[in-house]
Design a protein around this motif. Structure first.
Motif, short mmCIF file in Angstrom:
data_model
loop_
_atom_site.label_atom_id
_atom_site.label_comp_id
_atom_site.label_asym_id
_atom_site.label_seq_id
_atom_site.Cartn_x
_atom_site.Cartn_y
_atom_site.Cartn_z
N SER A 78 0.82 -1.21 0.00
CA SER A 78 0.00 0.00 0.00
C SER A 78 0.85 1.26 0.00
O SER A 78 0.33 2.36 -0.14
CB SER A 78 -0.93 0.01 1.22
N GLY A 82 -2.35 2.66 3.56
CA GLY A 82 -3.34 1.87 4.28
C GLY A 82 -4.48 1.49 3.35
O GLY A 82 -4.26 1.10 2.21
N ALA A 83 -5.70 1.65 3.83
CA ALA A 83 -6.88 1.27 3.05
C ALA A 83 -7.32 2.35 2.07
O ALA A 83 -8.31 2.18 1.37
CB ALA A 83 -8.02 0.95 4.01
N ASP A 85 -7.47 4.54 -1.23
CA ASP A 85 -7.22 4.38 -2.66
C ASP A 85 -6.46 5.61 -3.16
O ASP A 85 -6.96 6.74 -3.05
CB ASP A 85 -8.56 4.24 -3.39
#
Length: 108
Positions: A78, A82-83, A85
Motif C-alpha cells: 500500500s 493503508g486502506a 485508494d
C-alpha cells in the motif's frame, strides 16, 4: 497534503489581509485551519456536497495515515496509504470540478 495545508494557510492570510500567519493557525489540523478561512459554511452547503465529500476523505486520510507516511515509511504494497485508494485521494485533492485544492484555488 502539505500543499493543501499551505494553500489553506495562504487563504487565511489573504482573507484576513495579513502578511504572516497568526500563531494559533500554526497547526497541521485541516479542520482547525478551514475555520479560520471563513469557508466552513460553504463546505456545509448542500450545493458543495461533492467537494465536502472530498474534504472529508482528505481529512480522514490526514488523521489516520499522514503521520505514518511522515514518520514510518512503508515498503509494503500500500506504500503507507493503508486502506486509502491513491486514485480517490488524488481526485479528492485536484478533481477539476470538486477537488478541494481546486476549490480553494478558485477563491479570489
Amino acid at each position: 497534503m502539505y500543499a493543501l495545508e499551505i494553500r489553506i494557510k495562504v487563504v487565511i492570510c489573504k482573507r484576513l489581509a495579513l502578511d504572516n500567519l497568526p500563531q494559533h493557525c500554526r497547526t497541521h489540523e485541516l479542520l482547525e485551519l478551514i475555520i479560520f478561512t471563513g469557508l466552513w459554511s460553504e463546505l456545509e452547503d448542500p450545493a458543495n456536497a461533492a467537494t465536502r465529500s472530498n474534504w472529508d476523505l482528505l481529512v480522514r486520510f490526514g488523521k489516520q495515515q499522514l503521520n505514518n507516511l511522515r514518520y514510518k515509511p512503508s515498503t509494503g504494497p500500500s506504500g503507507g496509504l493503508g486502506a486509502f485508494d491513491p486514485v480517490a485521494l488524488a481526485n479528492a485533492f485536484d478533481d477539476p470540478t470538486a477537488g478541494v485544492y481546486t476549490w480553494l484555488s478558485r477563491l479570489p
